[in-house]
Design a protein around this motif. Structure first.
Motif, PDB file in Angstrom:
ATOM      1  N   GLY A  42       0.807  -1.225   0.000  1.00 26.19           N
ATOM      2  CA  GLY A  42       0.000   0.000   0.000  1.00 26.19           C
ATOM      3  C   GLY A  42       0.835   1.267   0.000  1.00 26.19           C
ATOM      4  N   ASP A  43       1.691   1.405  -0.983  1.00 22.36           N
ATOM      5  CA  ASP A  43       2.560   2.583  -1.019  1.00 22.36           C
ATOM      6  C   ASP A  43       2.098   3.541  -2.110  1.00 22.36           C
ATOM      7  N   VAL A  44       2.105   4.819  -1.772  1.00 21.36           N
ATOM      8  CA  VAL A  44       1.654   5.843  -2.705  1.00 21.36           C
ATOM      9  C   VAL A  44       2.658   6.021  -3.841  1.00 21.36           C
ATOM     10  N   THR A  45       2.211   6.595  -4.944  1.00 18.90           N
ATOM     11  CA  THR A  45       3.055   6.761  -6.121  1.00 18.90           C
ATOM     12  C   THR A  45       3.122   8.209  -6.604  1.00 18.90           C
ATOM     13  N   GLU A  46       2.167   9.034  -6.185  1.00 11.72           N
ATOM     14  CA  GLU A  46       2.097  10.406  -6.696  1.00 11.72           C
ATOM     15  C   GLU A  46       2.931  11.351  -5.830  1.00 11.72           C
ATOM     16  N   SER A 249       0.540   9.533   5.820  1.00  9.85           N
ATOM     17  CA  SER A 249       1.113   8.673   4.782  1.00  9.85           C
ATOM     18  C   SER A 249       0.181   8.518   3.589  1.00  9.85           C
ATOM     19  N   LYS A 250      -1.080   8.248   3.868  1.00  3.81           N
ATOM     20  CA  LYS A 250      -1.952   7.869   2.770  1.00  3.81           C
ATOM     21  C   LYS A 250      -2.771   9.042   2.233  1.00  3.81           C
ATOM     22  N   GLY A 253       0.361  11.447   1.071  1.00  3.93           N
ATOM     23  CA  GLY A 253       1.445  10.739   0.393  1.00  3.93           C
ATOM     24  C   GLY A 253       2.773  10.764   1.124  1.00  3.93           C
ATOM     25  N   THR A 255       4.401   8.510   2.855  1.00  3.26           N
ATOM     26  CA  THR A 255       5.008   7.215   3.234  1.00  3.26           C
ATOM     27  C   THR A 255       6.538   7.307   3.309  1.00  3.26           C
ATOM     28  N   GLY A 256       7.138   8.113   2.462  1.00  3.79           N
ATOM     29  CA  GLY A 256       8.594   8.284   2.509  1.00  3.79           C
ATOM     30  C   GLY A 256       9.012   9.565   3.206  1.00  3.79           C
TER      31      GLY A 256
ATOM     32  N   MET B  63      10.678  15.063  -3.976  1.00  2.00           N
ATOM     33  CA  MET B  63       9.391  14.574  -3.480  1.00  2.00           C
ATOM     34  C   MET B  63       8.201  15.218  -4.197  1.00  2.00           C
ATOM     35  N   HIS B  66       7.380  13.593 -10.020  1.00  2.00           N
ATOM     36  CA  HIS B  66       6.850  12.241 -10.211  1.00  2.00           C
ATOM     37  C   HIS B  66       7.956  11.216 -10.443  1.00  2.00           C
ATOM     38  N   PHE B  69      10.050  10.874  -7.009  1.00  2.00           N
ATOM     39  CA  PHE B  69       9.315  10.719  -5.752  1.00  2.00           C
ATOM     40  C   PHE B  69       9.683   9.413  -5.036  1.00  2.00           C
ATOM     41  N   LYS B  70       9.754   9.489  -3.711  1.00  2.00           N
ATOM     42  CA  LYS B  70      10.066   8.302  -2.902  1.00  2.00           C
ATOM     43  C   LYS B  70       8.922   7.983  -1.935  1.00  2.00           C
ATOM     44  N   GLY B  71       8.412   6.775  -2.020  1.00  2.00           N
ATOM     45  CA  GLY B  71       7.455   6.280  -1.026  1.00  2.00           C
ATOM     46  C   GLY B  71       8.239   5.608   0.102  1.00  2.00           C
ATOM     47  N   TYR B  72       7.679   4.524   0.637  1.00  2.00           N
ATOM     48  CA  TYR B  72       8.374   3.809   1.708  1.00  2.00           C
ATOM     49  C   TYR B  72       9.817   3.530   1.314  1.00  2.00           C
ATOM     50  N   GLY B  73      10.744   3.874   2.194  1.00  2.00           N
ATOM     51  CA  GLY B  73      12.138   3.496   1.989  1.00  2.00           C
ATOM     52  C   GLY B  73      12.431   2.256   2.823  1.00  2.00           C
ATOM     53  N   TYR B 297      13.142  10.337   3.717  1.00  2.00           N
ATOM     54  CA  TYR B 297      14.089  10.437   2.594  1.00  2.00           C
ATOM     55  C   TYR B 297      14.816  11.785   2.611  1.00  2.00           C
TER      56      TYR B 297
END
Lengths: 413, 413
Positions: A42-46, A249-250, A253, A255-256, B63, B66, B69-73, B297
């Motif tokens: 469940g990790d965001v991409t945008e 996180s969600k 966005g 999460t990172g 961040m 697009h 961008f980094k989500g969960y590391g 990140y």
């Protein structure tokens, strides 16, 4: 000779996501030219909302400026962030939550694990099944679960509350007495939501039994139906029996980027063995002051921007984007053999019944092999998740559409 | 009924820094026009190195982009940061530490507390006295200390190793067997350092007794004497018996930015009750994977810049700046009645014997009242700190010089 925490030895060896990674890598070795689409974790991409970017850039500049530089901040978080959260997320929804009851942290994963620090060792603990694995694993580590029963893959001392299609994915109130109850709405992994009546029945139960509800609302931003509560504190009495976990996180966005918060009302009272009372707020405050040093000033400024006028619009657009992905997934799956589809309306997760009752992992392998799509086996979230499968809407529109094209072709009716 | 962790009730009520704040506030109510100079808490005052600012600005931009961008590391930290740490902080000093043995975190305070998660309940634990209060409090919370003895303010089950002028502020090796030993060099609060021979005697002790040394090197950047080791891993055998804690807080001024790391060598082995062996690295890795979600990140990019060519120069200048403050404090105090001065050569802390054997808190009140300077009473770090006082060099040059001017006038010989 140093002794170790042997509870760790009771943890299941094959954690869900490493096992997924292993199978995907094995597949890729044999099929190196495949264009996989990952709808698993469940990790965001945008990218982050522009308002957050702007605020964090300014905050970074502050840290390079002698007159604005920030050293240690309050362990509980900056007052300007706590006040905005209390106002926008709670007071505006009629919840009587004060800024001092908000504790800023670097993640709900940490908080849902760390919260166990303040509780004793003899609590009866209830979790739903399926469930977010961190609730289980952190209890195993804390020595609260007893050994695992290898026959059903369940820990002896946990109370499992099954959630499945038959009960609309909301757990029945247990007929035994439990002390700590984990609830997650909108639910991860099933995408189910709870209405006010249902949550009221839990609050009543908790008040009658002096139990504490650990309410994980990390996905509340995805609620689209107006009658569904966003916070447990919308339910009368919850301030006497519930701790709530929230995350950036969600929705934004993060999460990172890492920022979340936990609400511990000052009205939460527990008893000691000798009958005196203790405020859980004081305990959590002491826990955080002693074992945590607050979230980076830069990141807290980013989180604050979520509540600015432009931030609110941008976060709303982000959430809408993923919800539209979810709508597309639901709609397309409904035209295929994979038409037993749940969730995805108030949640970024679609919860799917596997076709022809094959197992979750069999379906995982089939989906990987035939259409090159990675999802998450429902059984990885608990034995009652067997025969289900989670598909995440966290991806680009292009990938979601391509994935559905492949599935429509392969699973056409 | 939910049970709570009653070990929290054994914590001392008046924690050091809140008590200082209370006394300062009381003083200010009665003396509102006073220009206080705070040389108490060990918080940095100078802005972050320009290299870190630049790197974090770029990371914030990533961040919002697009494609970057980094989500969960990774929960353990990004490989590019872990590799630089392993190379510059350890391998260049001859320590055989691999990137995979570095765990990035948001603070040494968290890590020194959280590390107890992986240890069992029956360890004999040794701390120095005086000591960083977090080591004690987190052990109290974990149930490792037994009750407090109100007569000497010590916990029954802890082993206290006094450090004072008589032993050059380095603890004697205990004649009893202990399982976990906290060592901090350069020392907080005394500013003392340990040479190789001394550390070797601890490593030998730990290897002989299957104990683990928890080595806090948060202040290693302040070491000026060439023969003093920066890491416990400069001592042969330490990889079999020591965990090391490091931080960007004091070298690069990250107290409000938040980044640190812990080194858990893969060669650290402990035994279970039934005699099988467990790698502590695996346990910590599982702990961090389950209860932590990695550092932002953005912040990790800031930490990485500490190792760039310009970053190294800038960090070095920052450290030099505070060390020059320390030198000024030492030099000026030596010309006054407050001339029993320790530390401050390889450390930002000056450890002072109070004049005429008055108590630490009496001296605190006297300094506050007469010269309007806030320091930290030594007794707040443990009963053997009684009669001592900590002065921090973390302040502007102007404030340090003004403080010394006031002290020279009031305490002139």
């Amino acid at each position: 000779m140093v002794s170790i925490n042997e509870n760790y030895l009771k943890l299941k060896a094959g954690y869900l996501f490493p096992e997924i990674t292993k199978r995907v890598n094995t597949f890729l070795v044999a099929n190196s030219n495949t264009e996989l689409i990952k709808l698993g974790i469940g990790d965001v991409t945008e990218p982050l909302p522009e308002a957050c970017i702007k605020a964090m850039k300014n905050a970074v500049e502050d840290m390079g400026d002698h007159s604005k530089f920030k050293g240690y901040g309050p362990e509980q978080g900056y007052q300007w962030l706590r006040e905005k959260i209390a106002y926008y997320d709670f007071q505006l929804r009629g919840c009587d939550i004060d800024a001092s009851e908000i504790f800023i942290s670097d993640g709900s994963k940490c908080d849902t694990g760390n919260i166990l620090d303040i509780f004793g060792k003899n609590n009866k603990i209830a979790i739903t099944d399926p469930v977010y694995p961190v609730y289980v694993d952190t209890n195993v580590m804390a020595g609260n679960t007893g050994p695992i029963n290898v026959e059903n893959n369940r820990y002896d001392d946990l109370i499992y509350l099954p959630i499945k299609a038959e009960n609309n994915f909301v757990a029945n109130i247990p007929d035994v007495k439990v002390d700590l109850i984990y609830l997650c709405f909108p639910n991860n992994p099933t995408g189910a939501v709870a209405n006010k009546e249902y949550l009221k029945s839990w609050v009543d139960y908790a008040q009658a039994n002096n139990s504490i509800i650990l309410f994980d609302a990390a996905y509340e931003a995805f609620i689209t139906e107006e009658t569904i509560p966003h916070s447990i504190y919308e339910i009368e009495g919850a301030k006497n029996c519930a701790i709530e976990f929230r995350s950036f996180s969600k929705n934004a966005g993060f999460t990172g980027t890492r920022c979340a918060f936990t609400v511990v009302p000052k009205t939460l009272i527990a008893n000691t063995a000798n009958g005196s009372t203790v405020e859980l707020w004081k305990m959590w405050n002491r826990r955080q002051s002693t074992k945590f040093n607050g979230v980076s000033y830069i990141i807290q400024r980013g989180a604050e921007a979520v509540y600015s006028e432009e931030g609110k619009i941008q976060v709303n657009n982000l959430v809408k984007f993923y919800l539209e992905n979810a709508r597309i997934i639901r709609k397309q799956l409904n035209t295929t053999k994979l038409d037993k589809v749940y969730g995805g309306i108030n949640s970024p997760y679609i919860w799917l019944k596997t076709p022809e009752n094959i197992s979750s992992w069999e379906f995982f392998d089939e989906l990987l092999r035939t259409v090159n799509i990675v999802g998450t086996p429902g059984s990885g979230f608990g034995s009652s998740g067997e025969g289900y499968f989670r598909i995440s809407a966290f991806n680009s529109r292009e990938n979601v559409e391509e994935a559905m094209k492949r599935i429509k072709k392969h699973y056409k009716v």
